[in-house]
Design a protein around this motif. Structure first.
Motif, PDB file in Angstrom:
ATOM      1  N   MET A   1      20.856  89.466 -57.375  1.00 20.42           N
ATOM      2  CA  MET A   1      22.037  90.415 -57.635  1.00 20.42           C
ATOM      3  C   MET A   1      21.474  91.443 -58.455  1.00 20.42           C
ATOM      4  N   ARG A   2      21.421  91.877 -58.058  1.00 15.76           N
ATOM      5  CA  ARG A   2      20.839  93.037 -58.709  1.00 15.76           C
ATOM      6  C   ARG A   2      21.572  94.034 -60.549  1.00 15.76           C
ATOM      7  N   LEU A   3      20.822  94.134 -61.062  1.00 14.45           N
ATOM      8  CA  LEU A   3      22.021  94.815 -62.114  1.00 14.45           C
ATOM      9  C   LEU A   3      20.938  96.120 -63.084  1.00 14.45           C
ATOM     10  N   HIS A   4      22.254  96.562 -63.340  1.00 14.05           N
ATOM     11  CA  HIS A   4      20.582  98.470 -63.957  1.00 14.05           C
ATOM     12  C   HIS A   4      21.776  98.529 -65.374  1.00 14.05           C
ATOM     13  N   LEU A   5      20.743  98.690 -66.153  1.00 14.50           N
ATOM     14  CA  LEU A   5      21.401  99.225 -67.582  1.00 14.50           C
ATOM     15  C   LEU A   5      20.188 100.338 -67.990  1.00 14.50           C
ATOM     16  N   GLU A   6      21.027 101.289 -68.514  1.00 16.68           N
ATOM     17  CA  GLU A   6      21.367 102.319 -69.280  1.00 16.68           C
ATOM     18  C   GLU A   6      21.455 102.619 -70.114  1.00 16.68           C
ATOM     19  N   HIS A   7      20.833 103.187 -71.033  1.00 21.10           N
ATOM     20  CA  HIS A   7      20.746 103.127 -72.658  1.00 21.10           C
ATOM     21  C   HIS A   7      20.535 104.767 -73.332  1.00 21.10           C
ATOM     22  N   HIS A   8      21.634 105.328 -74.549  1.00 15.75           N
ATOM     23  CA  HIS A   8      21.502 106.543 -74.674  1.00 15.75           C
ATOM     24  C   HIS A   8      21.666 106.702 -76.088  1.00 15.75           C
ATOM     25  N   LEU A   9      20.505 107.842 -77.051  1.00 19.44           N
ATOM     26  CA  LEU A   9      20.966 108.128 -77.760  1.00 19.44           C
ATOM     27  C   LEU A   9      21.819 108.699 -78.024  1.00 19.44           C
ATOM     28  N   ILE A  10      23.009 109.084 -78.601  1.00 18.23           N
ATOM     29  CA  ILE A  10      24.413 110.149 -78.469  1.00 18.23           C
ATOM     30  C   ILE A  10      24.488 110.606 -79.933  1.00 18.23           C
ATOM     31  N   ALA A  11      24.053 109.820 -81.167  1.00 18.59           N
ATOM     32  CA  ALA A  11      23.668 110.835 -82.417  1.00 18.59           C
ATOM     33  C   ALA A  11      22.881 109.792 -83.145  1.00 18.59           C
ATOM     34  N   ASN A  12      22.298 110.625 -84.299  1.00 19.43           N
ATOM     35  CA  ASN A  12      20.568 109.931 -84.627  1.00 19.43           C
ATOM     36  C   ASN A  12      20.769 110.793 -86.364  1.00 19.43           C
ATOM     37  N   GLY A  13      21.000 110.104 -86.965  1.00 15.69           N
ATOM     38  CA  GLY A  13      20.996 110.877 -88.529  1.00 15.69           C
ATOM     39  C   GLY A  13      20.649 109.677 -89.393  1.00 15.69           C
ATOM     40  N   GLU A  14      20.855 110.530 -90.707  1.00 17.82           N
ATOM     41  CA  GLU A  14      20.116 109.836 -92.172  1.00 17.82           C
ATOM     42  C   GLU A  14      21.260 108.661 -91.752  1.00 17.82           C
ATOM     43  N   ASN A  25      26.078  96.766 -61.604  1.00 20.14           N
ATOM     44  CA  ASN A  25      26.665  96.048 -60.871  1.00 20.14           C
ATOM     45  C   ASN A  25      25.586  96.944 -59.402  1.00 20.14           C
ATOM     46  N   GLN A  26      25.450  96.609 -58.987  1.00 20.60           N
ATOM     47  CA  GLN A  26      24.176  97.404 -58.548  1.00 20.60           C
ATOM     48  C   GLN A  26      24.011  96.243 -56.734  1.00 20.60           C
ATOM     49  N   SER A  27      25.291  95.402 -57.345  1.00 23.28           N
ATOM     50  CA  SER A  27      24.756  94.332 -55.980  1.00 23.28           C
ATOM     51  C   SER A  27      26.135  94.134 -54.910  1.00 23.28           C
ATOM     52  N   ASP A  28      25.388  93.381 -54.061  1.00 26.03           N
ATOM     53  CA  ASP A  28      26.756  92.989 -53.009  1.00 26.03           C
ATOM     54  C   ASP A  28      27.505  91.772 -54.241  1.00 26.03           C
ATOM     55  N   SER A  29      27.275  91.300 -54.672  1.00 24.25           N
ATOM     56  CA  SER A  29      28.228  90.285 -54.821  1.00 24.25           C
ATOM     57  C   SER A  29      28.717  90.526 -56.409  1.00 24.25           C
ATOM     58  N   ILE A  30      30.090  89.175 -57.047  1.00 18.83           N
ATOM     59  CA  ILE A  30      30.633  89.213 -58.270  1.00 18.83           C
ATOM     60  C   ILE A  30      29.825  88.829 -59.601  1.00 18.83           C
ATOM     61  N   LEU A  31      29.947  89.827 -60.549  1.00 15.82           N
ATOM     62  CA  LEU A  31      29.525  88.933 -61.578  1.00 15.82           C
ATOM     63  C   LEU A  31      30.285  88.549 -62.814  1.00 15.82           C
ATOM     64  N   ASP A  32      30.808  87.490 -62.413  1.00 20.68           N
ATOM     65  CA  ASP A  32      31.726  86.935 -62.851  1.00 20.68           C
ATOM     66  C   ASP A  32      31.455  85.975 -64.839  1.00 20.68           C
ATOM     67  N   ASP A  33      32.411  85.914 -65.347  1.00 21.33           N
ATOM     68  CA  ASP A  33      32.315  85.034 -66.488  1.00 21.33           C
ATOM     69  C   ASP A  33      31.141  85.703 -66.828  1.00 21.33           C
ATOM     70  N   GLY A  75      29.100  97.908 -57.743  1.00 21.70           N
ATOM     71  CA  GLY A  75      29.153  99.116 -57.703  1.00 21.70           C
ATOM     72  C   GLY A  75      30.019  99.559 -58.719  1.00 21.70           C
ATOM     73  N   GLN A  76      30.988  98.923 -60.175  1.00 22.48           N
ATOM     74  CA  GLN A  76      31.753  98.212 -60.806  1.00 22.48           C
ATOM     75  C   GLN A  76      30.910  98.745 -62.973  1.00 22.48           C
ATOM     76  N   HIS A  77      30.386  99.242 -62.993  1.00 17.46           N
ATOM     77  CA  HIS A  77      30.232  99.358 -64.615  1.00 17.46           C
ATOM     78  C   HIS A  77      31.040  99.032 -65.542  1.00 17.46           C
ATOM     79  N   PHE A  78      30.058  98.290 -66.887  1.00 15.93           N
ATOM     80  CA  PHE A  78      30.685  98.096 -68.171  1.00 15.93           C
ATOM     81  C   PHE A  78      30.177  99.012 -69.394  1.00 15.93           C
ATOM     82  N   TYR A  79      31.506  99.722 -69.588  1.00 15.97           N
ATOM     83  CA  TYR A  79      30.347 100.621 -70.652  1.00 15.97           C
ATOM     84  C   TYR A  79      30.737 100.975 -72.298  1.00 15.97           C
TER      85      TYR A  79
END
Length: 650
Positions: A1-14, A25-33, A75-79
């Motif tokens: 199963m191919r899973l890909h994670l991206e993360h971004h710094l959207i705020a950075n302060g004191e 989920n970049q694979s052909d299988s379902i990631l369940d539970d 093809g779905q993603h979680f944010y």
């Protein structure tokens, strides 16, 4: 199963920083539970998660999606988004470094894209240009006090003989012989003939004091003089660096004639290596010790226990290494920092330790073990709950490394039984006159809701829980004193004001603590993170390995540290010496270890030894040393080493 994670710094302060996370989920299988386990060295604000729930133990985080997102189809993603409590994320290593998706039946490795950070240098320049740097024939580091070059040369080859005029030189002579065999494939015989030609002689000279030595290289012989074993080791370290890296076809090595009269600036010249957060093999430890000897360090401080692991075999408590030495999905200790999907760890058997201690001693280096108490003790507590777990303690605290169950209890009899037993075996294994007990980073709130600790405070008339820290450390100090050992500790060892001035203070947060402790009568060793923590990054690049809480620490900044600059002249006799440190939270492999250690270790060597030093002369010598590191397969940092030299040369 191919899973890909991206993360971004959207705020950075004191006030803190905010990250967005997208799992695809970049694979052909379902990631369940599923839930997501990931490593992040920063403290996360669990209640700031916008979708799902979040828990953190140390660097291991568990993100559980809501019921509506428990199925991730192809093809779905979680944010989601969350906040980091510490301000100003500056490095990719401050983000998510490793992740795994855990479903009901399997663990799925997740591809993690580096944290995206704007307005920072995007990458390391791995090149180093030595073309403008003029190498020097004599590349002795650290710089000797006096070096006088003379005309002529000495030819070193297999026809040379050695002569040992004092038992104090025997170990140094043996190290010299071993290095010649290993590095240059040369063997000598012991001197029997009357002829002086080709003789390398080790002789006693009572005029040489406090670790000093004299080295004379003449056209027909070499003579080393000292009055102490340490002086002979230092002389050999200089002599080894005079030998060319390559011989001619006849296995002849030509050394320049010279005279060196030399002595150390500071008596204690150490390096601390953390082998807990990531484990380093015996062979790697030996390699580092040998480099320390060649650079005239005389102490190897071995950090062997912490929250994330217990690395020293204790025969009385096999669970310390059977349980406490291992992290992973099915272990008592969860994965930390890396290796999330597998069992990770290791320990040093008592035979390993004896071997390392003997190896170091044969090179003039004392090995000082560190058993970290009363904080940083989670591995021990998890391994020996029947002795060390206080079931009635309801104290609420969180340590700097994000643990809420990592402090020994002064209210339990088992704590004292544990300390006596462990220290007995540690003292048997390590002949050094010192034992380091850590004592740092005990969090606020500890012991405040422990009935046994509160009872002990009332019994002894204590009003502040910090006094319990002093109470426990005084017990350790007095127990070690009975065994003929002197206790060492980080600057927090004086908290609770119970230990005596016989305890040596290692100041790490700044030199201020050192000055305060000197004022109270303690001897100190300087180890300020702003100058001597080699786990600090070496540039502003976002992908630089290491941490940056104390400083950005390039080679030049290490070199220019003056350990006595801020110590009044009448207090300098209380400074025993200086130590560099390499903590291993980010040291996931030997390549990273080498990268962080070299060539900054060469700069630190001159800080500890040389009264007088010159930056550009050091760079010329370093050019030679880097070639030697390459021959040894050591992957040092190449980033911007000679930039300053280029500006000077031009």
């Amino acid at each position: 199963m191919r899973l890909h994670l991206e993360h971004h710094l959207i705020a950075n302060g004191e006030a803190g920083s905010r990250l967005s996370v997208t799992l695809s989920n970049q694979s052909d299988s379902i990631l369940d539970d599923w839930h997501l386990a990931f490593s992040c060295i920063r403290r996360l604000a669990a209640n700031s998660l916008t979708c799902g729930s979040l828990k953190q133990v140390g660097s291991l985080c568990r993100l559980t999606p809501p019921e509506s997102a428990r199925v991730l189809a192809p093809g779905q993603h979680f944010y989601t988004e969350f906040e980091v409590t510490l301000p100003h994320i500056t490095l990719q290593g401050h983000g998510i470094t490793e992740a795994v998706a855990v479903s009901q039946y399997a663990m799925h490795k997740v591809e993690v894209a580096p944290l995206q950070i704007r307005d920072r240098m995007p990458f390391r320049d791995a090149s180093t240009d030595r073309s403008l740097v003029k190498s020097t024939v004599i590349a002795i580091t650290p710089q000797p006090a006096q070096l006088m070059v003379q005309s002529g040369s000495f030819t070193l080859d297999s026809r040379c003989q050695t002569q040992c005029g004092t038992p104090l030189a025997q170990a140094a002579l043996q190290w010299f012989a071993d290095e010649l065999v290993q590095r240059h494939h040369l063997t000598f015989t012991e001197h029997h003939e009357f002829s002086r030609s080709g003789l390398i002689s080790f002789q006693m000279d009572s005029q040489c004091r406090e670790g000093s030595y004299r080295l004379d290289v003449k056209t027909d012989h070499i003579q080393i003089q000292a009055s102490e074993e340490c002086g002979f080791f230092s002389a050999v370290a200089s002599l080894l660096q005079l030998i060319p890296l390559q011989s001619d076809n006849s296995m002849l090595f030509v050394l320049p004639c010279l005279t060196i009269q030399d002595k150390p600036r500071l008596g204690y010249r150490g390096m601390m290596l953390d082998c807990v957060r990531h484990f380093h093999s015996v062979s790697k430890v030996k390699q580092i010790i040998n480099q320390l000897a060649r650079l005239k360090f005389n102490v190897f401080h071995w950090h062997l226990t912490d929250d994330e692991g217990w690395r020293i075999e204790i025969n009385a408590y096999p669970a310390l290494t059977e349980i406490g030495a291992w992290r992973g999905p099915n272990e008592q200790l969860p994965a930390q920092f890396s290796h999330l999907t597998e069992r990770y760890g290791g320990f040093y058997s008592q035979q390993d330790i004896r071997e390392v201690v003997a190896y170091a001693s044969a090179r003039g280096i004392t090995v000082i073990p560190e058993i970290d108490i009363p904080g940083h003790s989670r591995a021990a507590i998890k391994a020996l709950p029947e002795l060390l777990y206080d079931a009635q303690d309801e104290s609420q605290y969180i340590s700097v490394q994000h643990f809420n169950d990592n402090v020994l209890s002064p209210g339990l009899d088992g704590t004292y039984t544990f300390l006596r037993t462990v220290l007995d075996e540690v003292c048997e294994l390590f002949p050094a006159p010192y034992i380091h007990v850590g004592a740092d980073e005990v969090p606020e709130g500890v012991w405040s809701r422990s009935p046994s600790c509160q009872q002990l405070m009332a019994q002894l008339g204590y009003t502040d829980p910090k006094e319990l820290q002093g109470h426990l450390l005084r017990f350790a100090e007095q127990y070690l004193e009975q065994k003929g050992r002197r206790m060492l500790g980080w600057e927090e060892v004086v908290h609770g004001e119970k230990v005596s001035t016989e305890t040596v203070i290692f100041s790490w947060q700044s030199e201020k603590a050192a000055l305060e402790c000197i004022g109270k009568g303690h001897d100190v060793v300087l180890q300020p993170g702003q100058f001597l923590y080699l786990d600090m990054v070496q540039s502003h690049c976002v992908d630089e390995p290491g941490l940056d809480w104390a400083a950005i620490l390039p080679l030049e900044k290490v070199y220019h540290y003056d350990p006595l600059a801020n110590i009044p002249a009448d207090k300098q006799d209380k400074v025993l010496g200086v130590q560099v440190a390499l903590w291993s939270e980010t040291v996931v492999d030997e390549h990273t270890l080498d990268y962080l250690l070299y060539p900054r270790l060469f700069a630190a060597a001159e800080v500890t030894w040389s009264e007088s030093r010159q930056w550009y002369q050091f760079l010329r010598k370093l050019n030679n040393h880097l070639i030697e590191l390459e021959q040894l397969g050591i992957s040092y940092c190449r980033n911007g080493i000679f930039d300053g030299y280029k500006q000077w040369a031009c």
